[in-house]
Design a protein around this motif. Structure first.
Motif, mmCIF file in Angstrom:
data_model
loop_
_atom_site.group_PDB
_atom_site.id
_atom_site.type_symbol
_atom_site.label_atom_id
_atom_site.label_comp_id
_atom_site.label_asym_id
_atom_site.label_seq_id
_atom_site.Cartn_x
_atom_site.Cartn_y
_atom_site.Cartn_z
ATOM 1 N N TYR A 57 -9.231 -26.967 28.982
ATOM 2 C CA TYR A 57 -10.272 -26.591 28.032
ATOM 3 C C TYR A 57 -9.794 -26.833 26.588
ATOM 4 C CZ TYR A 57 -11.789 -23.917 32.185
ATOM 5 O OH TYR A 57 -12.320 -24.057 33.599
ATOM 6 N N CYS A 58 -10.823 -27.511 25.832
ATOM 7 C CA CYS A 58 -10.246 -27.707 24.299
ATOM 8 C C CYS A 58 -10.457 -26.362 23.469
ATOM 9 C CB CYS A 58 -11.296 -28.910 23.881
ATOM 10 S SG CYS A 58 -12.784 -28.707 23.698
ATOM 11 N N ASP A 59 -10.046 -26.567 22.429
ATOM 12 C CA ASP A 59 -9.995 -25.448 21.544
ATOM 13 C C ASP A 59 -11.488 -25.003 20.810
ATOM 14 O OD1 ASP A 59 -8.613 -23.483 19.856
ATOM 15 O OD2 ASP A 59 -7.902 -25.034 18.333
ATOM 16 N N GLY A 60 -11.877 -23.871 20.983
ATOM 17 C CA GLY A 60 -13.074 -23.463 20.389
ATOM 18 C C GLY A 60 -13.175 -23.682 18.896
ATOM 19 N N HIS A 61 -14.383 -23.418 18.163
ATOM 20 C CA HIS A 61 -14.269 -23.581 16.677
ATOM 21 C C HIS A 61 -13.726 -22.582 16.055
ATOM 22 C CE1 HIS A 61 -16.243 -24.565 13.035
ATOM 23 N NE2 HIS A 61 -16.464 -23.402 12.734
ATOM 24 N N LYS A 101 -9.622 -14.592 18.870
ATOM 25 C CA LYS A 101 -8.457 -15.604 18.698
ATOM 26 C C LYS A 101 -8.263 -15.743 20.200
ATOM 27 C CE LYS A 101 -6.487 -15.244 14.467
ATOM 28 N NZ LYS A 101 -5.193 -15.178 13.560
ATOM 29 N N THR A 102 -8.094 -17.332 20.492
ATOM 30 C CA THR A 102 -7.833 -17.582 21.962
ATOM 31 C C THR A 102 -6.380 -18.042 21.712
ATOM 32 O OG1 THR A 102 -8.801 -19.889 21.360
ATOM 33 C CG2 THR A 102 -10.225 -18.368 22.502
ATOM 34 N N THR A 121 -21.356 -26.483 29.070
ATOM 35 C CA THR A 121 -20.573 -27.853 29.624
ATOM 36 C C THR A 121 -19.363 -27.689 30.177
ATOM 37 O OG1 THR A 121 -21.675 -29.149 27.519
ATOM 38 C CG2 THR A 121 -19.530 -29.901 28.449
ATOM 39 N N GLY A 122 -18.470 -26.584 29.731
ATOM 40 C CA GLY A 122 -17.217 -26.277 30.147
ATOM 41 C C GLY A 122 -17.594 -25.556 31.678
ATOM 42 N N GLN A 123 -18.915 -25.014 31.762
ATOM 43 C CA GLN A 123 -18.797 -24.727 33.288
ATOM 44 C C GLN A 123 -19.232 -25.559 34.156
ATOM 45 O OE1 GLN A 123 -22.403 -21.869 33.180
ATOM 46 N NE2 GLN A 123 -21.447 -20.752 31.514
ATOM 47 N N MET A 124 -19.981 -26.574 33.736
ATOM 48 C CA MET A 124 -20.115 -27.962 34.566
ATOM 49 C C MET A 124 -18.943 -28.725 34.787
ATOM 50 S SD MET A 124 -23.883 -29.270 33.457
ATOM 51 C CE MET A 124 -25.543 -28.027 33.476
ATOM 52 N N GLY A 125 -18.246 -28.655 33.715
ATOM 53 C CA GLY A 125 -16.825 -29.666 33.780
ATOM 54 C C GLY A 125 -15.914 -28.704 35.086
ATOM 55 N N ARG A 126 -15.984 -27.507 34.992
ATOM 56 C CA ARG A 126 -15.053 -27.049 36.031
ATOM 57 C C ARG A 126 -15.573 -27.218 37.358
ATOM 58 N NH1 ARG A 126 -14.639 -20.500 37.182
ATOM 59 N NH2 ARG A 126 -16.608 -20.990 37.972
ATOM 60 N N PRO A 182 -14.467 -25.242 25.912
ATOM 61 C CA PRO A 182 -14.237 -23.758 26.320
ATOM 62 C C PRO A 182 -15.646 -23.248 26.769
ATOM 63 C CG PRO A 182 -14.368 -23.837 23.997
ATOM 64 C CD PRO A 182 -14.567 -25.499 24.423
ATOM 65 N N MET A 183 -15.292 -22.214 27.829
ATOM 66 C CA MET A 183 -16.401 -21.453 28.353
ATOM 67 C C MET A 183 -16.957 -20.167 27.486
ATOM 68 S SD MET A 183 -16.329 -22.285 32.369
ATOM 69 C CE MET A 183 -14.434 -21.585 32.802
#
Length: 271
Positions: free
Chosen positions: A159-163, A172-173, A127-132, A116-117
């Protein structure tokens, strides 16, 4: 051949994570389901997690954690890759991004899960930014000197779940996609257990003692939201040029009663 036909024919999934054990915590159950469905699966980390230890120098810790990541990935039938950026100091720059683009270029994934970004750890966000970024550009002929795999195209991106299901500010997301992993949860636990070096580190630094039970409890919580034993959740990236159909949900649909429970719960929260 259209991009839609390409994605249908190529079944290659990549989980781009920040550290060894991130995939095991967030999306390993879904990767197992993909592998069992005939997908080629990969787990890649930006770092070797060399700061995730109370003892040992960076080289020693990196060696241990890469070995743990490789062993864990093998339990899911996945290949493991590490790009060896410095743990805790991941930055979005041209050199690091090119490593990610080159990885995408060599694998040519048609489905990508990344971090997740907005999350508690800056390494996760970058990492999320680079994946995108890499998912969008890797198929452009001039993006890399590596040969272009036939059928390379913009993949489905999640994007996977945040902690704890929250963003960096603790808000909350709301997932777009829920995948049942009840049958995969024990195997997922075995994967996470491969990262034995992390128990003492997580206990002292993150305040998490029983990291295996913590992961299981959280997946049970996500599962209870849609009437199944255990689930992993994702947010799909559907911006311009990305596929708009929810491929994961199409591959592994929840039953209708579960979907209705999610809809009903969302409506209740909004009332």
């Amino acid at each position: 051949m259209s991009s839609t036909e390409t994605r249908t024919q190529r079944k290659v999934a990549l989980a781009l994570m920040a550290h060894p054990d991130d995939a095991e915590i967030t999306c390993a159950g879904t990767l197992m389901r993909l592998a069992d469905d005939g997908w080629e699966t990969h787990i890649a980390t930006l770092t070797a997690g060399d700061c995730g230890s109370l003892t040992g120098d960076a080289t020693e810790v990196a060696r241990t954690r890469i070995a743990e990541g490789t062993a864990a990935a093998s339990l899911a039938g996945a290949s493991f890759h590490c790009l060896n950026e410095p743990d805790g100091r991941v930055v979005y720059d041209r050199t690091a991004l090119q490593k990610v683009i080159d990885l995408f270029r060599s694998i040519a994934p048609t489905l990508v899960i990344t971090m997740p970004m907005s999350d508690y750890h800056a390494d996760h966000e970058i990492t999320g930014q680079m994946g995108r970024a890499a998912s969008f550009v890797f198929a452009a002929p001039n993006a890399s000197t590596l040969p272009l795999v036939p059928g390379s195209t913009i993949p489905h991106l999640y994007y996977c779940d945040g902690h704890g299901g929250t963003d960096r500010l603790g808000q909350k997301t709301e997932p777009t996609t829920r995948i049942e992993i009840s049958e995969q949860l024990d195997r997922k636990t075995e994967m996470l257990a491969c990262h034995a070096s992390q128990r003492e580190w997580l206990r002292v630094h993150n305040g998490i003692d029983e990291y295996l039970s913590t992961m299981r409890c959280y997946n049970h919580t996500r599962g209870s939201e849609c009437g199944v034993e255990a689930a992993e959740v994702f947010v799909q990236h559907t911006g311009h040029a990305y596929p708009a159909n929810d491929l994961l949900a199409e591959l592994f649909p929840l039953n209708r009663s579960c979907q209705n429970e999610v809809i009903d719960a969302s409506a209740a929260l909004g009332s």
